[in-house]
Design an enzyme around this catalytic site. Structure first.
Site, PDB file in Angstrom:
ATOM      1  N   ARG A  31      52.605  71.437  -9.548  1.00  0.00           N
ATOM      2  CA  ARG A  31      53.371  70.742  -8.510  1.00  0.00           C
ATOM      3  C   ARG A  31      53.283  71.498  -7.190  1.00  0.00           C
ATOM      4  O   ARG A  31      53.093  72.721  -7.159  1.00  0.00           O
ATOM      5  CB  ARG A  31      54.841  70.608  -8.920  1.00  0.00           C
ATOM      6  CG  ARG A  31      55.081  69.587 -10.027  1.00  0.00           C
ATOM      7  CD  ARG A  31      56.556  69.369 -10.268  1.00  0.00           C
ATOM      8  NE  ARG A  31      56.793  68.359 -11.290  1.00  0.00           N
ATOM      9  CZ  ARG A  31      56.927  67.063 -11.046  1.00  0.00           C
ATOM     10  NH1 ARG A  31      56.850  66.632  -9.797  1.00  0.00           N
ATOM     11  NH2 ARG A  31      57.135  66.205 -12.015  1.00  0.00           N
ATOM     12  N   THR A  52      54.788  53.711 -21.481  1.00  0.00           N
ATOM     13  CA  THR A  52      54.730  53.636 -20.022  1.00  0.00           C
ATOM     14  C   THR A  52      54.392  52.240 -19.503  1.00  0.00           C
ATOM     15  O   THR A  52      53.372  51.657 -19.861  1.00  0.00           O
ATOM     16  CB  THR A  52      53.714  54.645 -19.420  1.00  0.00           C
ATOM     17  OG1 THR A  52      53.785  55.887 -20.099  1.00  0.00           O
ATOM     18  CG2 THR A  52      54.029  54.864 -17.949  1.00  0.00           C
ATOM     19  N   LYS A  81      51.143  64.016 -26.917  1.00  0.00           N
ATOM     20  CA  LYS A  81      50.975  63.059 -25.826  1.00  0.00           C
ATOM     21  C   LYS A  81      49.575  63.236 -25.215  1.00  0.00           C
ATOM     22  O   LYS A  81      49.238  64.317 -24.727  1.00  0.00           O
ATOM     23  CB  LYS A  81      52.052  63.267 -24.764  1.00  0.00           C
ATOM     24  CG  LYS A  81      53.464  62.953 -25.252  1.00  0.00           C
ATOM     25  CD  LYS A  81      54.517  63.338 -24.237  1.00  0.00           C
ATOM     26  CE  LYS A  81      54.407  62.526 -22.960  1.00  0.00           C
ATOM     27  NZ  LYS A  81      55.481  62.905 -21.993  1.00  0.00           N
ATOM     28  N   ARG A  94      64.580  58.590 -27.060  1.00  0.00           N
ATOM     29  CA  ARG A  94      63.800  59.684 -26.470  1.00  0.00           C
ATOM     30  C   ARG A  94      64.619  60.374 -25.395  1.00  0.00           C
ATOM     31  O   ARG A  94      65.250  59.719 -24.562  1.00  0.00           O
ATOM     32  CB  ARG A  94      62.507  59.141 -25.877  1.00  0.00           C
ATOM     33  CG  ARG A  94      61.738  60.100 -24.971  1.00  0.00           C
ATOM     34  CD  ARG A  94      60.472  59.441 -24.451  1.00  0.00           C
ATOM     35  NE  ARG A  94      59.780  60.229 -23.438  1.00  0.00           N
ATOM     36  CZ  ARG A  94      59.777  59.982 -22.140  1.00  0.00           C
ATOM     37  NH1 ARG A  94      60.467  58.931 -21.682  1.00  0.00           N
ATOM     38  NH2 ARG A  94      59.108  60.738 -21.295  1.00  0.00           N
TER      39      ARG A  94
END
Length: 494
Positions: free
Chosen positions: A99, A302, A244, A58
């Site tokens: 962000r 994860t 995802k 990945r």
């Protein structure tokens, strides 16, 4: 006409994950995905990583550039050719993110303090701790009383008030605010595009380099997948799309997303922030089962072996977490920090492989009962899986150009049965490295089906996948009264 494999891989024997060492009874079904980074992107480390058993690498574009993609993909292909073991390449595009803006110095906030999030620099003030955000619709989309999570959930805040260009938040969990901290808005339907301009540039570089999979971040609805597919079509790429699931909207719309995508990743990092953390195992199980019902590969990602970033051995809890993914029969498990910046990247892969090989034999051998098979040929595949399991020490051989047969067989979950998938299409060859239990081979097809079948059986014998005398189920076409019919044949390795 049969299609000849490209010269670069024409001599490839297969994706050889230790064929000489793996008896058919110890065949590993669950695939391993490793994220590349400074700890693993050198030629030497890539060689070790692929030898260790990685099936797909990945590339995380949150930290990568188009030039880096071109260099790394070329290096991966070079190493694969040299050691004759091929891996798929996944590019994980950054996607839309909210962000905070830059700050000169990080500042500390305590419980009860106020933080002002501004969409315009003109709203910044010295009276109240304030920082810009890159999402102009923030004041419109959040309501007073809503929760705002900053720095990947480390700081929790509550919206006190808002105007057209700012929101004021009360700090519920203390912490410090630095530059470009990630913001999560649990339960809020954000109005950001599925693909950013950076994503499009990264995809252009990835397609030029020959990527096999694209992981799309923060998928909220099926139309996000459709948008990416349209862009890949525009670029002329056959890459498969991995959606995802990492926010509440994605969980709510999981069924439509699963149907639109080619595979799904349970991205537990942001997902564990977006939903109540105690619900994460339940949502993971729900997603895995929904993917199995639709016959789509599912990846658990994860924190699988997070402690191995700094430790040579995993925690007992991490081992149990991986075991749970195996018992749920996920198609693949993925390493992130463990292989990007960790001190023990190769050990992490070896550890993961050891857990998979140890736990898989304890999983029920019952076929996937959730999947709905509508086509007669798909139902014949289920019969082949049952036959191979009844034979014992057997396998299934399929010939495919699209990969469809291999993906369906993998979705059926015939534990203990290797799925040997032969193709003459290079992109399909590498895309079959993801689904559960599938071992792909690239070989030229003959116009005579019998020549193709014999060539496949000899390949399996010569490369020590199957010893002489083993019986295999073979799915192939046959000519009867000038009509092509689908057949399930019982063949013995010569």
């Amino acid at each position: 006409m049969s299609q000849s494999p490209p010269a670069s891989v024409a001599s490839s024997t297969a994706n050889q994950s230790e064929p000489a060492k793996q008896a058919m009874s110890a065949y590993r079904h669950t695939k391993i995905i490793a994220t590349l980074g400074p700890a693993t992107d050198s030629k030497e480390k890539l060689t070790e990583l692929i030898h260790a058993g990685v099936d797909v690498v990945r590339l995380n574009m949150a930290h990568g550039t188009g030039q880096w993609v071109r260099e790394i993909v070329a290096r991966v292909r070079e190493v694969s050719d040299e050691i004759d073991r091929h891996v798929g390449v996944m590019i994980d595009v950054k996607g839309p993110e909210i962000r905070t803006g830059p700050v000169d110095q990080p500042f500390v906030l305590g419980i009860g303090d106020t933080l002002r999030l501004c969409v315009n620099e003109s709203e910044l003030t010295d009276d109240v701790a304030s920082v810009t955000v890159n999402y102009p619709n923030l004041p419109r989309d959040v309501e007073v009383g809503a929760t705002v999570l900053v720095d990947s959930g480390l700081m929790r805040m509550k919206v006190l008030s808002k105007s057209a260009s700012r929101i004021d938040c009360e700090v519920m969990t203390p912490g410090s605010i630095g530059s470009r901290r990630h913001i999560n808005l649990p339960g809020v339907e954000i109005s950001l595009p599925a693909l950013t301009e950076k994503d499009k540039l990264d995809l252009q570089a990835g397609v030029e380099a020959g990527i096999d999979f694209v992981a799309l971040s923060f998928v909220r609805q099926a139309s996000d997948v459709d948008e990416l597919r349209a862009y890949l079509d525009e670029l002329g790429s056959p890459a498969r799309i991995i959606a995802k699931i990492e926010e509440q909207a994605g969980v709510r719309n999981m069924l439509a997303i699963i149907r639109a995508a080619d595979a799904v990743m349970v991205a537990r990092g942001d997902l564990g922030i977006e939903i109540d953390y105690q619900r994460l195992p339940l949502v993971q199980t729900e997603l895995v089962q929904a993917c199995q019902a639709e016959g789509k590969p599912v990846i658990i990602a994860t924190h699988l072996l997070e402690s191995m970033i700094e430790s040579p051995i995993p925690t007992r809890a991490e081992i149990s977490d991986v075991c749970n993914a195996v018992r749920e029969q996920a198609d693949a498990v993925m390493l992130s920090g463990e292989t990007t910046t960790g001190a023990y990247p190769i050990e992490s892969v070896e550890t993961l492989k050891s857990i998979l090989l140890t736990i898989e034999p304890s999983v029920s051998s019952q076929l996937n009962q959730r999947i709905q098979l509508h086509e007669p040929k798909a139902k014949m595949l289920r019969s082949s899986a049952t036959l191979a399991q009844d034979l014992g020490q057997s396998g299934i051989v399929v010939f495919t150009r699209s990969g469809f047969l291999a993906y369906v067989l993998g979705a059926l979950r015939p534990r203990g049965v290797p799925i040997f998938a032969f193709t003459d299409v290079e992109s399909t060859f590498r895309q079959m490295l993801l689904p559960w239990g599938v071992e792909p081979f690239l070989m030229e097809f003959s116009d005579d089906p019998e020549v193709t079948i014999q060539g496949a059986l000899e390949r399996l014998r010569n490369n020590k996948w199957c010893p002489s005398g083993v019986w295999l189920g073979v799915i192939t076409n046959a000519l009867a009264d000038d009509k092509i019919i689908d057949t399930l044949q019982l063949r013995q390795v010569p």
